[in-house]
Motif scaffolding. Structure first.
Motif, mmCIF file in Angstrom:
data_model
loop_
_atom_site.group_PDB
_atom_site.id
_atom_site.type_symbol
_atom_site.label_atom_id
_atom_site.label_comp_id
_atom_site.label_asym_id
_atom_site.label_seq_id
_atom_site.Cartn_x
_atom_site.Cartn_y
_atom_site.Cartn_z
ATOM 1 N N GLU A 52 5.397 -0.397 3.345
ATOM 2 C CA GLU A 52 4.424 -0.656 4.476
ATOM 3 C C GLU A 52 3.253 -0.961 4.092
ATOM 4 O O GLU A 52 2.730 -0.463 2.941
ATOM 5 C CB GLU A 52 4.434 0.601 5.482
ATOM 6 N N ASP A 53 2.524 -2.097 4.704
ATOM 7 C CA ASP A 53 0.995 -2.443 4.245
ATOM 8 C C ASP A 53 0.502 -3.007 5.458
ATOM 9 O O ASP A 53 0.899 -3.617 6.206
ATOM 10 C CB ASP A 53 1.128 -3.643 3.169
ATOM 11 N N GLU A 54 -0.981 -2.557 5.690
ATOM 12 C CA GLU A 54 -1.559 -3.256 6.809
ATOM 13 C C GLU A 54 -2.197 -4.531 6.504
ATOM 14 O O GLU A 54 -3.088 -4.790 7.318
ATOM 15 C CB GLU A 54 -2.703 -2.000 7.250
ATOM 16 N N TRP B 162 -7.148 -9.792 1.224
ATOM 17 C CA TRP B 162 -6.289 -8.867 0.553
ATOM 18 C C TRP B 162 -6.422 -8.500 -0.867
ATOM 19 O O TRP B 162 -6.311 -7.587 -1.304
ATOM 20 C CB TRP B 162 -4.787 -9.617 1.147
ATOM 21 N N ILE C 148 0.295 -5.721 10.095
ATOM 22 C CA ILE C 148 1.210 -4.846 9.478
ATOM 23 C C ILE C 148 2.429 -5.584 8.846
ATOM 24 O O ILE C 148 2.943 -6.518 9.423
ATOM 25 C CB ILE C 148 1.527 -3.699 10.465
ATOM 26 N N ASP D 246 -5.922 -4.486 6.979
ATOM 27 C CA ASP D 246 -6.425 -4.229 8.361
ATOM 28 C C ASP D 246 -6.214 -5.356 9.338
ATOM 29 O O ASP D 246 -6.801 -5.395 10.429
ATOM 30 C CB ASP D 246 -7.821 -3.900 8.330
ATOM 31 N N ASN D 247 -5.392 -6.589 8.964
ATOM 32 C CA ASN D 247 -5.406 -7.610 9.742
ATOM 33 C C ASN D 247 -3.797 -7.532 10.406
ATOM 34 O O ASN D 247 -3.266 -8.570 10.854
ATOM 35 C CB ASN D 247 -5.631 -8.989 9.062
ATOM 36 N N ARG E 68 3.030 -4.858 18.826
ATOM 37 C CA ARG E 68 3.237 -3.963 17.764
ATOM 38 C C ARG E 68 4.522 -3.219 17.902
ATOM 39 O O ARG E 68 4.670 -2.217 16.854
ATOM 40 C CB ARG E 68 2.080 -2.868 18.001
ATOM 41 N N GLU F 3 0.719 -1.279 0.015
ATOM 42 C CA GLU F 3 -0.050 -0.022 -0.047
ATOM 43 C C GLU F 3 0.827 1.396 0.126
ATOM 44 O O GLU F 3 0.659 2.357 -0.701
ATOM 45 C CB GLU F 3 -0.945 -0.024 1.162
#
Length: 276
Positions: free
Chosen positions: A170-172, A106, A178, A175-176, A253, A60
């Motif tokens: 970076e990619d999330e 995804w 990182i 939303d599950n 995190r 992303e």
């Protein structure tokens, strides 16, 4: 390896963009030159070009113009870290992708947001990479070594002459969780340390770290490259942390704290001496 334009080693892709507002930062010491470049996230056009070159959909947030490079011109040695080199090491066959329910989610998120359906194919959508940097052609070669990075010397309160922290992608993960790759470097009077760190947290599934460290004794011209891969099941780490009453969510995190929690699954050490 030129960092300011074309050269006989352009196949290492060391060419920087040249916007006047964001010139590369550089520092020279003991015959070494350290250069970093930080620019904004790529826009649509460059993303499409990178997608075509890679053959997979990029993360992303892709900082395709960012780079950290080390050079020792007198010996011809050089190494650089950038997003394309790292993503080119991602499994593109689908053999190593995480086979969990999040995968379909995804892919759907990518198809909805980008006109790249024809490019998307099975691959490791967590963007896990074993990237150790791109060594300039003609460089003195790394060889397997028993040398260890001298951690005690790195703990000394030596002055920091140069520091930078450069994010590459970076990619999330829909939303599950990182996935991210960044590169930090600090230069002291007699030594430098570069850390290229891949961190992936897929909630309720897996935690993963891939660390490449470049340590250079600047006076002895001794370079050590250490690669360490760590990973563990998400639930096991969470349970271990909960049993010690740690701040579980915060630790999960934090890549720095995860480095102490995840077992090593692979480690290699190489070195090279560059002479004078």
């Amino acid at each position: 390896m030129s960092l300011n334009g074309s050269s006989s080693r352009d196949n290492v892709n060391t060419k920087f963009p040249s916007p006047a507002a964001a010139p590369p930062r550089s520092h020279s010491i003991h015959g070494f030159r350290i250069t970093t470049q930080k620019l904004p996230i790529l826009k649509a056009g460059p993303i499409e070009e990178m997608t075509s070159r890679l053959g997979i959909a990029p993360p992303e947030m892709i900082f395709g113009d960012n780079v950290v490079a080390l050079e020792h011109p007198s010996s011809g040695w050089g190494i650089k870290f950038d997003a394309f080199g790292a993503l080119d090491r991602v499994d593109k066959t689908g053999e190593k992708r995480l086979k969990v329910a999040y995968s379909n989610e995804w892919h759907k998120s990518r198809e909805d947001s980008h006109d790249i359906k024809e490019v998307i194919k099975p691959f490791d959508w967590s963007y896990t990479t074993d990237y150790k940097g791109d060594v300039a052609p003609g460089s003195p070669e790394f060889v397997p070594s028993t040398d260890e990075i001298p951690l005690e010397l790195l703990k000394r309160p030596d002055p920091i002459l140069f520091f930078d922290d450069v994010i590459l992608y970076e990619d999330e993960l829909a939303d599950n969780g990182i996935t991210m790759l960044s590169c930090k470097i600090r230069v002291m009077p007699s030594r430098l340390l570069l850390l290229c760190r891949f961190f992936m947290r897929l909630d309720n599934v897996l935690l993963r770290l891939r660390d490449t460290r470049i340590y250079i004794d600047l006076e002895q011209k001794h370079v050590i490259r250490e690669y360490v891969a760590r990973e563990e099941a998400y639930d096991k780490v969470r349970q271990d942390l909960a049993s010690r009453r740690d701040d579980v969510t915060a630790v999960l995190r934090d890549p720095n704290q995860m480095a102490a929690q995840l077992p090593i699954v692979e480690k290699t050490v190489e070195s090279v001496r560059l002479g004078t």
